[in-house]
Design an enzyme around this catalytic site. Structure first.
Site, PDB file in Angstrom:
ATOM      1  N   ASN A 118       0.971  -1.131   0.147  1.00  0.00           N
ATOM      2  CA  ASN A 118       0.059  -0.084   0.118  1.00  0.00           C
ATOM      3  C   ASN A 118       1.054   1.433   0.190  1.00  0.00           C
ATOM      4  O   ASN A 118       1.062   1.563   0.951  1.00  0.00           O
ATOM      5  CB  ASN A 118      -0.910   0.123   1.448  1.00  0.00           C
ATOM      6  CG  ASN A 118      -1.589   1.274   1.321  1.00  0.00           C
ATOM      7  OD1 ASN A 118      -1.689   1.856   1.093  1.00  0.00           O
ATOM      8  ND2 ASN A 118      -2.075   2.085   3.160  1.00  0.00           N
ATOM      9  N   TRP A 119       1.332   1.988  -0.979  1.00  0.00           N
ATOM     10  CA  TRP A 119       1.767   2.740  -1.376  1.00  0.00           C
ATOM     11  C   TRP A 119       1.540   4.233  -0.856  1.00  0.00           C
ATOM     12  O   TRP A 119       2.183   5.077  -0.341  1.00  0.00           O
ATOM     13  CB  TRP A 119       2.184   3.428  -2.589  1.00  0.00           C
ATOM     14  CG  TRP A 119       3.142   1.873  -3.530  1.00  0.00           C
ATOM     15  CD1 TRP A 119       3.092   0.549  -3.119  1.00  0.00           C
ATOM     16  CD2 TRP A 119       3.526   1.899  -4.953  1.00  0.00           C
ATOM     17  NE1 TRP A 119       4.319   0.041  -3.787  1.00  0.00           N
ATOM     18  CE2 TRP A 119       4.457   0.815  -4.603  1.00  0.00           C
ATOM     19  CE3 TRP A 119       4.041   2.821  -5.365  1.00  0.00           C
ATOM     20  CZ2 TRP A 119       4.909   0.516  -6.271  1.00  0.00           C
ATOM     21  CZ3 TRP A 119       4.592   2.509  -7.098  1.00  0.00           C
ATOM     22  CH2 TRP A 119       5.192   1.538  -6.962  1.00  0.00           C
ATOM     23  N   LYS A 120       0.218   4.379  -0.491  1.00  0.00           N
ATOM     24  CA  LYS A 120      -0.683   5.557  -0.075  1.00  0.00           C
ATOM     25  C   LYS A 120      -0.151   6.586  -0.921  1.00  0.00           C
ATOM     26  O   LYS A 120       0.028   6.201  -1.942  1.00  0.00           O
ATOM     27  CB  LYS A 120       0.186   5.694   1.484  1.00  0.00           C
ATOM     28  CG  LYS A 120      -0.103   4.468   2.382  1.00  0.00           C
ATOM     29  CD  LYS A 120       0.212   5.368   4.098  1.00  0.00           C
ATOM     30  CE  LYS A 120      -0.047   3.486   4.600  1.00  0.00           C
ATOM     31  NZ  LYS A 120       0.035   3.677   5.916  1.00  0.00           N
TER      32      LYS A 120
ATOM     33  N   HIS B  75      -9.765   1.935   5.051  1.00  0.00           N
ATOM     34  CA  HIS B  75      -8.382   1.760   5.338  1.00  0.00           C
ATOM     35  C   HIS B  75      -8.609   2.847   6.682  1.00  0.00           C
ATOM     36  O   HIS B  75      -9.116   3.633   6.300  1.00  0.00           O
ATOM     37  CB  HIS B  75      -7.497   2.188   4.577  1.00  0.00           C
ATOM     38  CG  HIS B  75      -5.715   2.422   5.551  1.00  0.00           C
ATOM     39  ND1 HIS B  75      -5.454   3.389   5.813  1.00  0.00           N
ATOM     40  CD2 HIS B  75      -5.023   1.214   5.310  1.00  0.00           C
ATOM     41  CE1 HIS B  75      -4.055   3.072   6.401  1.00  0.00           C
ATOM     42  NE2 HIS B  75      -3.573   1.929   5.565  1.00  0.00           N
TER      43      HIS B  75
ATOM     44  N   GLU C 181      -7.151   5.095   7.733  1.00  0.00           N
ATOM     45  CA  GLU C 181      -7.011   6.028   7.289  1.00  0.00           C
ATOM     46  C   GLU C 181      -7.584   6.991   6.674  1.00  0.00           C
ATOM     47  O   GLU C 181      -7.986   8.541   6.743  1.00  0.00           O
ATOM     48  CB  GLU C 181      -5.018   6.445   6.639  1.00  0.00           C
ATOM     49  CG  GLU C 181      -3.714   6.617   6.531  1.00  0.00           C
ATOM     50  CD  GLU C 181      -2.974   5.672   6.784  1.00  0.00           C
ATOM     51  OE1 GLU C 181      -3.039   5.637   5.498  1.00  0.00           O
ATOM     52  OE2 GLU C 181      -1.776   5.732   7.056  1.00  0.00           O
TER      53      GLU C 181
ATOM     54  N   GLU D 112      -5.600  -4.237  10.836  1.00  0.00           N
ATOM     55  CA  GLU D 112      -4.318  -3.358  11.215  1.00  0.00           C
ATOM     56  C   GLU D 112      -4.986  -2.126  12.065  1.00  0.00           C
ATOM     57  O   GLU D 112      -5.731  -1.291  12.289  1.00  0.00           O
ATOM     58  CB  GLU D 112      -4.565  -2.137   9.437  1.00  0.00           C
ATOM     59  CG  GLU D 112      -4.521  -3.001   8.421  1.00  0.00           C
ATOM     60  CD  GLU D 112      -3.350  -2.111   7.508  1.00  0.00           C
ATOM     61  OE1 GLU D 112      -2.349  -2.184   6.663  1.00  0.00           O
ATOM     62  OE2 GLU D 112      -4.139  -1.244   7.068  1.00  0.00           O
TER      63      GLU D 112
ATOM     64  N   GLY E  77       2.611   2.557  10.595  1.00  0.00           N
ATOM     65  CA  GLY E  77       3.691   3.164  10.790  1.00  0.00           C
ATOM     66  C   GLY E  77       4.103   3.497  12.232  1.00  0.00           C
ATOM     67  O   GLY E  77       4.977   4.786  11.427  1.00  0.00           O
TER      68      GLY E  77
ATOM     69  N   SER F 145       3.206  -1.770  10.327  1.00  0.00           N
ATOM     70  CA  SER F 145       4.823  -2.009  10.708  1.00  0.00           C
ATOM     71  C   SER F 145       5.543  -3.245  10.923  1.00  0.00           C
ATOM     72  O   SER F 145       6.762  -3.552  11.034  1.00  0.00           O
ATOM     73  CB  SER F 145       5.059  -1.123  12.461  1.00  0.00           C
ATOM     74  OG  SER F 145       4.816  -0.221  12.386  1.00  0.00           O
TER      75      SER F 145
ATOM     76  N   GLY G 179       2.936  -0.739   4.079  1.00  0.00           N
ATOM     77  CA  GLY G 179       3.069   0.190   3.856  1.00  0.00           C
ATOM     78  C   GLY G 179       4.544   0.555   3.533  1.00  0.00           C
ATOM     79  O   GLY G 179       4.688   0.910   2.729  1.00  0.00           O
ATOM     80  N   GLY G 180       4.882   1.278   4.241  1.00  0.00           N
ATOM     81  CA  GLY G 180       6.651   2.220   4.673  1.00  0.00           C
ATOM     82  C   GLY G 180       7.210   1.169   4.052  1.00  0.00           C
ATOM     83  O   GLY G 180       8.213   0.956   2.672  1.00  0.00           O
TER      84      GLY G 180
END
Ligand code: PGA
Length: 256
Positions: free
Chosen positions: A9-11, A99, A101, A171, A177, A217, A238-239
């Site tokens: 998930n590159w956001k 999600h 966010e 999640e 993150g 994470s 993500g990251g």
């Protein structure tokens, strides 16, 4: 046996040139790895999807492509929106919905999420439905109730056939993150709970077919222990999905 699945998930990250090289690197390592038990998908920002699709097809890669969001509307005068059908026509297979966010920064209520899910399933897209509790909710011991409510709100009005096109991503908001992943035991405990809820709603056989991903994470160091849990079927990353080396290491952890 359920296949594993790792989704990047590159956001809203990476500039155009960076995105192009990362897509190419992921396609290349995917071709090299010849994965047996793992599906891999990336969800770049929408504006990069067309290029990603063309690259994937031109190299005969099996990398799947997903979006991070879709509209609840089918089509019409909705400035700035992108419909699930448009995503499907672009060659996408999947879309992330719910999600934390989106819930937090874009006020996506359960009702809106249900409409988005309906639109996605109607367009024949797979849905990655996210759920997760906040730190307060975990510390106060209400995390199981919170997840149950999110699942029930999400699956309400979804049929037993449609649920097969569903992937759940657990999640925990406190792990996204932050560098503080859930432990493998915490993830397994919640995943087993989620599967038991799905069994209650749709029967044991269907529940056993649904992939439940862990997100929050995940990195090359903790991926192996998380993914080796019996109810953890891979991850939403993500990251660590933003560089080819760490994403590749996480994908490889599923095959070990
Ligand atoms: P993270 O994000 O891996 O950077 O914690 C996961 C996600 O939000 O899907």
């Amino acid at each position: 046996m359920r296949r594993k699945l790792v989704v990047g998930n590159w956001k809203m990250n990476l500039h155009w040139n960076e995105a192009l090289s990362l897509i190419a690197e992921i396609v290349d390592f995917g071709l090299d790895l010849k994965l047996k038990n793992t599906g891999v998908a990336i969800c770049p920002p929408t504006i990069y999807l067309r290029h990603a699709y063309e690259l994937i097809k031109s190299r005969n890669s099996t990398l799947a492509l997903g979006a991070q969001n879709c509209s609840k509307f089918d089509n019409g005068a909705y400035t700035g929106e992108i419909s699930a059908t448009m995503l499907k026509e672009l060659g996408l297979e999947t879309v992330i919905i719910g999600h934390s966010e989106r819930r937090q920064y874009f006020d996506e209520t359960n009702e809106v999420l249900r409409e988005k899910m309906k639109a996605a399933l109607k367009a024949d897209l797979h849905v990655i439905y996210c759920c997760g509790e906040t730190l307060n909710e975990r510390e106060s011991g209400s995390h199981f109730d919170v997840i149950k409510a999110q699942l029930e709100e999400g699956i309400c009005k979804i049929t037993a056939t449609e649920i097969r096109e569903w992937v759940v991503a657990y999640e925990p908001v406190w792990a996204i993150g932050t560098g503080h992943s859930a432990t493998a035991a915490q993830a397994q405990e919640m995943h087993a709970f989620i599967r038991s809820c799905l069994a209650q709603y749709f029967g044991e056989e269907t529940a056993q077919c649904i992939q439940i991903l862990y997100g929050g994470s995940v990195n090359p160091t903790n991926a192996r222990s998380l993914f080796s849990q019996p109810d953890v079927d891979g991850g939403l990353i993500g990251g660590a999905a933003l560089t080819a080396d760490s994403f590749k290491a996480i994908v490889l952890a599923t095959e070990e």
